[in-house]
Structures are given as structure tokens and as C-alpha cells.
Scaffold this active site. Structure first.
Site, PDB file in Angstrom:
ATOM      1  N   ARG A 216      66.223  42.061  23.870  1.00  0.00           N
ATOM      2  CA  ARG A 216      65.742  42.215  25.256  1.00  0.00           C
ATOM      3  C   ARG A 216      65.075  43.562  25.501  1.00  0.00           C
ATOM      4  O   ARG A 216      64.848  43.930  26.649  1.00  0.00           O
ATOM      5  CB  ARG A 216      66.887  42.046  26.265  1.00  0.00           C
ATOM      6  CG  ARG A 216      67.672  40.757  26.124  1.00  0.00           C
ATOM      7  CD  ARG A 216      66.799  39.542  26.342  1.00  0.00           C
ATOM      8  NE  ARG A 216      67.606  38.334  26.576  1.00  0.00           N
ATOM      9  CZ  ARG A 216      67.092  37.122  26.638  1.00  0.00           C
ATOM     10  NH1 ARG A 216      65.796  36.941  26.493  1.00  0.00           N
ATOM     11  NH2 ARG A 216      67.857  36.076  26.864  1.00  0.00           N
TER      12      ARG A 216
ATOM     13  N   HIS B 162      72.286  37.734  28.371  1.00  0.00           N
ATOM     14  CA  HIS B 162      71.851  37.755  29.766  1.00  0.00           C
ATOM     15  C   HIS B 162      72.797  38.602  30.591  1.00  0.00           C
ATOM     16  O   HIS B 162      73.989  38.687  30.286  1.00  0.00           O
ATOM     17  CB  HIS B 162      71.885  36.344  30.366  1.00  0.00           C
ATOM     18  CG  HIS B 162      70.744  35.475  29.945  1.00  0.00           C
ATOM     19  ND1 HIS B 162      69.441  35.756  30.261  1.00  0.00           N
ATOM     20  CD2 HIS B 162      70.712  34.326  29.244  1.00  0.00           C
ATOM     21  CE1 HIS B 162      68.651  34.806  29.764  1.00  0.00           C
ATOM     22  NE2 HIS B 162      69.399  33.932  29.131  1.00  0.00           N
TER      23      HIS B 162
ATOM     24  N   ASP C  97      70.198  32.740  17.278  1.00  0.00           N
ATOM     25  CA  ASP C  97      69.383  32.514  18.469  1.00  0.00           C
ATOM     26  C   ASP C  97      69.977  33.273  19.653  1.00  0.00           C
ATOM     27  O   ASP C  97      70.090  32.758  20.765  1.00  0.00           O
ATOM     28  CB  ASP C  97      69.262  31.016  18.787  1.00  0.00           C
ATOM     29  CG  ASP C  97      68.127  30.737  19.768  1.00  0.00           C
ATOM     30  OD1 ASP C  97      67.248  31.604  19.904  1.00  0.00           O
ATOM     31  OD2 ASP C  97      68.138  29.667  20.399  1.00  0.00           O
TER      32      ASP C  97
END
Lengths: 321, 414
Positions: B62, B307, B303
Site C-alpha cells: 500500500r 486495509h 495476495d
């Protein structure tokens, strides 16, 4: 899953999120309670003090007229204070999340939220995050559930055909996008309907729906053969865009309930529709208010059923006043 | 620098294809002869396994662009502590990794962060928009180990074909997550009884199969190397098998969660189980497991998609898809061993050797002289995944609260 969330440890209604997970005795109790309110309603002007001092907020993120009105009337007839909020989806994009909206209103000492939202699972989401003293009543979440509509449908059917085990029910039209169909299927199955059919073109029948205990028909005449109750669904006009159907006209020709089709069926067959109807699409206009149609009865029963649910969740003893 | 000796350890060397018990030593980041010299540290490796550090084919840190979800530091260190010494970053950062300046920037961030070594996939098309080719040659020179359009499909088959030809002429593998956008239609669940009952917009298996068929056809035309990432369906496995049987240069991986969960994990609107491609049926899961067992699917990846809490705090269809997964990659892999699907060596092949081959990296083994990129595993250690104990910023995993047997106990980067 939903049963754990919507029932108390004693198996009473804590929220109403979905028909799925409600036992037959509990469903029957809701319908019986609604009967009492429906009877009293005939004596006009009667208000029940059951929810006196309680605050009910109708929180609608999706447009609705009749559902919101009947919830409002139901709450008022139970003497609750009612607040109606129609929230455009865009206003939650100001930075406030759904959770913020819920928490802000909880802080105003609301006892029950009646929620309609376009996202499947929205009512579950609110129930998961609601304070312990706050109840959530699902007035429709996405394609998932519309439990009070199913309850009023069962109430209406039961008044005409008390024995569900003798009933073959055909649900016709846009099953794919219909929360009403899903909730009706759960309710009919739990109440022991003999056969539940869904009827529509393949584009509007969701994959794997047989697992819900229904038989699929892609042809209206065979789907209606032997049916005791026909439940029509509203066909959303925007479904034309996604190549689900070539035209409303063709849908009406193949799946619309016309007077001619109805005439071929036994006279005691009941016709229902959750409204608002699309005249000339899923139903021919004059069938809607014919002697076979229960459509207006359904609307009327919506109030008693919603009173029953509210009273059972918020009132202490149900509707035995 | 230090010298370490691990005694009586089960050595899993996927490069040599050997599985043996004995000593393993390394000095100054290089594997050395355990019989020679003195060692500062001696570890009793009995009951433990040692394997080359895991290479994760797809993990998002991210960073740059969405550091509320995770930073390079937090995520590469979470990966490293879990036995992953190298991870491969897809280009869907903000800015997108579609030019050398961004590659240099990400490399700088990664170097400062420590933790796992970060490889990058460059963008196949500019801005991942699927229209103009990215500067693939420049991306290769800057160090990208492959190119991909990530989760954004290349809608135009002609662009896809030219991208394949162009990448192939540079010897770059094109990584594809096969998902036809029109068929996926913004759905959030596998098309089937669960999605139907919950009223969730669904993604048919055909979304994967149609995309795979198209790319396979283009491989037939161009001979370009394609790696299918995150397979989700039995039909995808069939297509992969048929393509490989015809000798096409195609490889595939699967995300570890696909080998354990099905669409049933969405019950109760569990947003933590919302991933793209979606969790599918038990039959699909069985086919994926068999393909991993046989080696048809040569790599298992995390994967990883961390979040922040808010991204998952909404009704399911309004949440962001993805699982925080680096910390469960090896533990789930060990479950495959406990389940009897993979031998310990085969697990090392799926977690190390398979990914290394896909990325075209030098082989990773345990021979003397090799880099001491190592992962020491206690395969019997009982532990439970709890949110507070996670090193990733993202605690979004459906495996929270689950018991695991086995994990990395020490990790070294050579």
C-alpha cells in the site's frame, strides 16, 4: 448467522433482519399478533400505548412511499414518536460513514431504526454495530431481504387460505433483483407451503435458487398450472438497460398476468403484488383491482404486521391489550 | 557479521530437490560448510525445518499511495517475520509503477523499510488504463521482474496482443489476473446458492474462464510467457492443464485462502471473506487443491491486501475487497502438509521454487555458497491468530481467532 443476531438468547425478536432463521412458531406468533391489531383497526381511531415514550426513526437511504408510510402509521398507532429521514446516498459521501450516521442518531436516544438501504446486508451491518438497547428493523436491504413485506404477504394469504400445506405458490417475474421474492420464499417454506415456484426468463432467475427450496419455471403457463397463489413482482424499468430483457412489451407478452391468462385459471386463484405495480408490464391494468386481486389488502395488512413486529421487539408483552 | 550453526534440522532444498536432516551453517549472509570454522550462535534445530526464504508472488504494501492501509515498513516486516524474505509488488500503487521514476522511488522506500526484499511488477499499460503500452523496456532496465495490468483488465484484445508481443520481445513475463470485467460486472461473490440467498451481485466462473481463454489464444499466437495469478475455479484449472499439456509457456498461482475457504465464508455478510477473485464452491476449492498437490499450479501466494478498519466497516458490497494475508501464507501452507496434500519439500517448492521460476530469479537453495536467505520453521508450534498480535496494519482476515500448527520461528535475509 442472522438468527443469532436477530434473536435474543430466549429466542425472542431482538431485531428483524431477515425471515431466514425465524422459526415457524415465531412466524405464526407475529401473524397472530398482527391479527389482533388488524381486528382492532376495524374499530377505528384506536391507539395502543405499547410504544409510548419510544422513538422510532425511519431511516430510508432508498426512495419509498408505501413502505415508509405504513411503518410510520404503524409506529404512530403504537403511540411512538416517529421521525422520518430520507437520506440521499450522496449525503453519506460527505465524509460521514453509515456507522457515523447510526452512532449520531443513537446518541439521540432512538429506540428503533427502520432501515432501507440499497446494499444487501445493510440491516445486518446496522444490527452488528447497534447499541444493546437499540433495535433494527429491516425495511429492505438490496436484493437480500424485505421481511415485513413477506410477513404481510403471509398474513394476507393466511386470511384466505389458512392451510399453507395445501398451497402451491408461483412467484413471477424479476426474481434476481427481488428481496421480496427471497423473503417470501423463506416464509412460505417455513410455513410449510406444498410447492414454491419461481417463474421468469433465465436472465432474471438467479443461479442456485433451487437451494432455497423452489422449482424454477421459464414458461408462465406451465408455472401457473395448478398454482393457488400468484405473487407478481415489480419489474424495474432500469432492467431493460442491462440486456436482461429485450422490452417490457415482450416481457408482458410472455410473463405478464393478463385477464386472458387469468381466465384460464380456476376462479379461486389469488393474485398478489407488493406494489407499486407497472400496469401493462407484469400485470394487465384491470387485473390489479379485480375481485381476484389482493393487492390493496396487502397494503392494508402492512400496517398491522408492522405494528406486530414493532410491538414484539419494543413492547414487553406483545399485543394483548 | 555473525556465524550461525543450526544443528539437526530438516533441510528442505527445493532447488536441489532434497529433504534431509543434518546441520546447516551460514556466515556473513552466505551458507557455509557446517563442519568448518567456529560459530557465534548454535541453534538446536531438532524438530524444525529450514528452507530458503519464501517468495510471495503478490503482496501489496500500500506504499506509496494508501499508507492508512499499510506502509512498506509495516508490511514488509510483517512478511519477513512470517518467513517471506522476498515479495513481489503489483504496480497498482499510487502513483502506478509505470515508469522508472516510480520504480526508483519504491526501491528507495523499500530499502529504508528493511524486512522482505521487494521485487516489482511494472504496469503493462500506462496508468493501468489498458490503452497505451507502458515503457516496458525501461521498466525492465529499472529492475521490474515482470509486467501486469493487475486487477484492471485489458479490455481491448488487440492491445493485449501487442502488449504480449512487446513484453515477449523483451523476455518479460506478463502476469494476468484472469477476470473478464463485463462478466464480473462489479459483483462481490461467487455465482451460486450463497450469493443468491444473500442477494449479493455475483461473479460467474465464466468471468475467469473467458479471460483465460482469450489470453491463452493470444499466447498461441505470440508464444509470449503468461503467468495466471490467483486462479479461483475448477474450470480455470482445466484450462491451465490443457494449455500446459499443449506446451504453451503458461504458469499459474493461487492465493492461499482459496485453498481453504469457499463462498460459505460470506454467510452473515462477512466482509472479511470478500475477495476478488471471489471465494468459490467446494468443488472449485478441491480442484485448486489437487492442482497445487500435483504441481500444475506451481506457486501459492498471499495476495496480501491490508486495509484500515474503515475499509471493511460497511455493508459487505460497499467494503473494499482483500485479505491481510502475509502472516498466514506459511501457516496455511503448513496446513496443506498436515492435511497430507503436500510433502514438506513440495510446500517449499510451491512457496519458493515455483515463484522464483515465475519471476525468473536465481534459484534459491541450501547449497554451500548460496545466499543465507532462510526460514526456520517449527511445524508443530500451536498458536492462534489474534488481531492484536498481527504485525500488518491490516487486521482484515477471516482467519482471525483460528488455531494454527506451525510457523516461522526465525528468518534471515542473506
Amino acid at each position: 448467522m442472522s438468527d443469532a443476531l436477530q434473536l435474543t438468547s430466549a429466542g425472542r425478536l431482538r431485531h428483524l433482519l431477515s425471515i431466514e432463521g425465524l422459526s415457524k412458531p415465531l412466524l405464526t406468533e407475529i401473524l397472530d399478533t398482527a391479527e389482533q391489531f388488524a381486528d382492532h383497526r376495524n374499530s377505528r381511531g384506536k391507539k395502543f400505548p405499547l410504544l409510548h415514550g419510544k422513538t422510532v426513526v425511519n431511516l430510508f437511504f432508498e426512495a419509498s412511499t408505501r413502505t415508509r408510510m405504513t411503518f410510520e402509521l404503524a409506529a404512530k398507532r403504537l403511540s411512538a414518536d416517529v421521525l422520518n429521514l430520507q437520506i440521499a446516498a450522496s449525503s453519506t459521501s460527505k465524509g460521514e460513514t453509515l456507522l457515523d450516521t447510526l452512532k449520531t442518531m443513537e446518541a439521540m436516544q432512538v429506540d428503533m431504526f427502520v432501515i432501507r438501504h440499497e446494499a444487501s446486508g445493510a440491516a445486518h451491518f446496522f444490527a452488528q454495530h447497534a447499541a444493546p438497547e437499540v433495535a433494527i428493523l429491516n425495511a429492505g436491504d438490496g436484493r437480500h431481504a424485505h421481511p415485513t413485506q413477506a410477513l404481510l404477504d403471509m398474513f394476507t394469504i393466511r386470511r384466505h387460505r389458512p392451510d399453507f400445506s395445501k398451497l402451491t405458490v408461483a412467484i413471477v417475474g424479476d426474481i434476481l433483483h427481488s428481496r421480496v421474492a427471497r423473503s417470501d420464499i423463506h416464509a412460505l417454506r417455513m410455513l410449510g407451503a406444498r410447492e414454491i415456484r419461481v417463474v421468469g426468463p433465465r436472465t432474471l432467475i438467479p443461479a442456485g435458487i433451487e437451494a432455497m427450496g423452489v422449482t424454477v419455471f421459464n414458461d408462465l403457463d406451465s408455472g401457473l398450472k395448478g398454482a393457488d397463489v400468484i405473487m407478481l413482482l415489480r419489474l424495474q424499468k432500469e432492467r431493460m438497460v442491462g440486456a436482461f430483457l429485450p422490452s417490457t412489451g415482450e416481457f408482458h407478452r410472455d410473463f405478464g398476468l393478463t385477464r386472458a391468462r387469468l381466465a384460464k385459471l380456476p376462479p379461486e386463484v389469488l393474485v398478489m403484488h407488493p406494489g407499486p405495480i407497472n400496469r401493462g408490464v407484469e400485470i394487465e391494468g384491470d387485473v390489479a383491482y379485480s375481485e381476484r386481486s389482493l393487492i390493496l389488502e396487502q397494503v392494508e395488512h402492512g400496517i398491522a404486521v408492522r405494528m406486530a413486529v414493532m410491538a414484539m421487539i419494543l413492547g414487553d408483552t406483545g399485543a394483548t391489550s | 557479521m555473525s556465524a550461525t550453526l543450526i544443528r539437526n534440522v530438516r533441510r528442505l532444498d527445493p532447488l536441489a530437490g532434497t529433504d534431509s536432516v543434518g546441520d546447516l551453517a551460514f556466515r556473513n549472509g552466505v551458507i557455509v560448510d557446517p563442519a568448518q570454522g567456529a560459530f557465534d550462535e548454535v541453534i538446536d534445530g531438532s524438530g524444525h525445518w529450514v528452507l530458503p526464504g519464501i517468495v510471495d508472488l503478490c503482496a501489496r504494501t500500500r506504499d506509496p499511495g494508501a499508507t492508512q492501509k499499510g506502509t512498506m515498513r509495516s508490511e514488509s516486516n510483517a512478511a519477513f517475520a512470517s518467513g517471506i524474505t522476498a515479495l513481489c509488488l503489483p504496480p497498482d500503487t499510487r502513483p502506478v509503477i509505470d515508469n522508472t521514476a516510480v520504480v526508483i522511488r519504491v526501491n528507495r522506500i523499500a530499502k529504508a523499510a528493511g524486512g522482505a526484499y521487494v521485487y516489482m511488477l511494472g504496469a503493462l499499460t500506462k496508468g493501468l488504463e489498458g490503452e497505451a503500452l507502458a515503457e516496458i523496456s525501461a521498466l525492465k532496465s529499472a529492475g521490474c521482474v515482470g509486467v501486469t495490468n493487475g486487477l484492471t483488465p485489458v479490455a481491448n484484445a488487440l492491445v493485449a496482443r501487442r502488449a504480449l508481443e512487446y513484453a515477449a520481445s523483451l523476455g518479460m513475463t506478463v502476469h494476468v489476473v484472469p477476470l473478464d470485467a463485463a462478466l464480473a460486472n462489479h459483483g462481490c461473490a461467487h455465482e451460486g446458492a450463497v450469493a443468491t440467498r444473500l442477494g449479493l451481485a455475483s461473479i460467474p466462473v465464466a468471468a475467469e474462464a473467458v479471460a483465460m481463454r482469450q489470453w491463452i489464444s493470444l499466447v498461441e499466437d505470440t508464444g509470449a510467457r503468461v503467468h495466471f495469478g490467483r486462479l479461483s475455479s475448477a474450470r480455470g484449472v482445466e484450462l491451465l492443464a490443457a494449455a500446459k499439456a499443449r506446451g504453451l509457456p503458461i504458469t499459474a498461482d493461487v492465493a492461499a485462502h482459496q485453498l481453504f475457504l469457499t463462498d460459505a465464508a460470506l454467510e452473515g455478510f462477512n466482509a472479511l471473506a470478500y475477495v476478488i477473485p471471489p471465494l468459490r464452491s467446494a468443488d472449485d476449492r478441491t480442484a485448486l487443491r489437487e492442482a497445487v498437490g500435483s504441481g500444475l499450479i506451481g506457486a501459492i501466494c498471499s495476495d496480501h491486501q491490508p486495509h484500515e478498519l474503515d475499509a471493511k466497516t460497511n455493508p459487505l458490497p460497499l467494503t473494499e475487497p482483500g485479505i491481510s494475508a502475509v502472516e498466514t501464507l506459511l501457516p496455511l501452507g503448513l496446513r496443506l502438509v498436515h492435511d497430507g496434500l503436500l510433502s514438506p519439500l513440495a510446500l517449499a517448492e510451491r512457496l519458493v521454487h515455483g515463484p522464483v521460476q515465475v519471476l525468473g530469479l536465481p534459484g534459491r537453495g541450501l547449497a554451500i555458497g548460496a545466499a543465507a536467505d532462510l526460514c526456520l520453521v517449527d511445524p508443530a508450534r500451536e498458536w492462534r491468530l489474534d488481531a492484536a498480535g498481527m504485525k500488518s496494519v491490516g487486521r482484515n482476515t477471516p482467519f482471525i481467532g483460528e488455531a494454527f500448527r506451525g510457523r516461522a520461528t526465525q528468518v534471515w535475509r542473506g
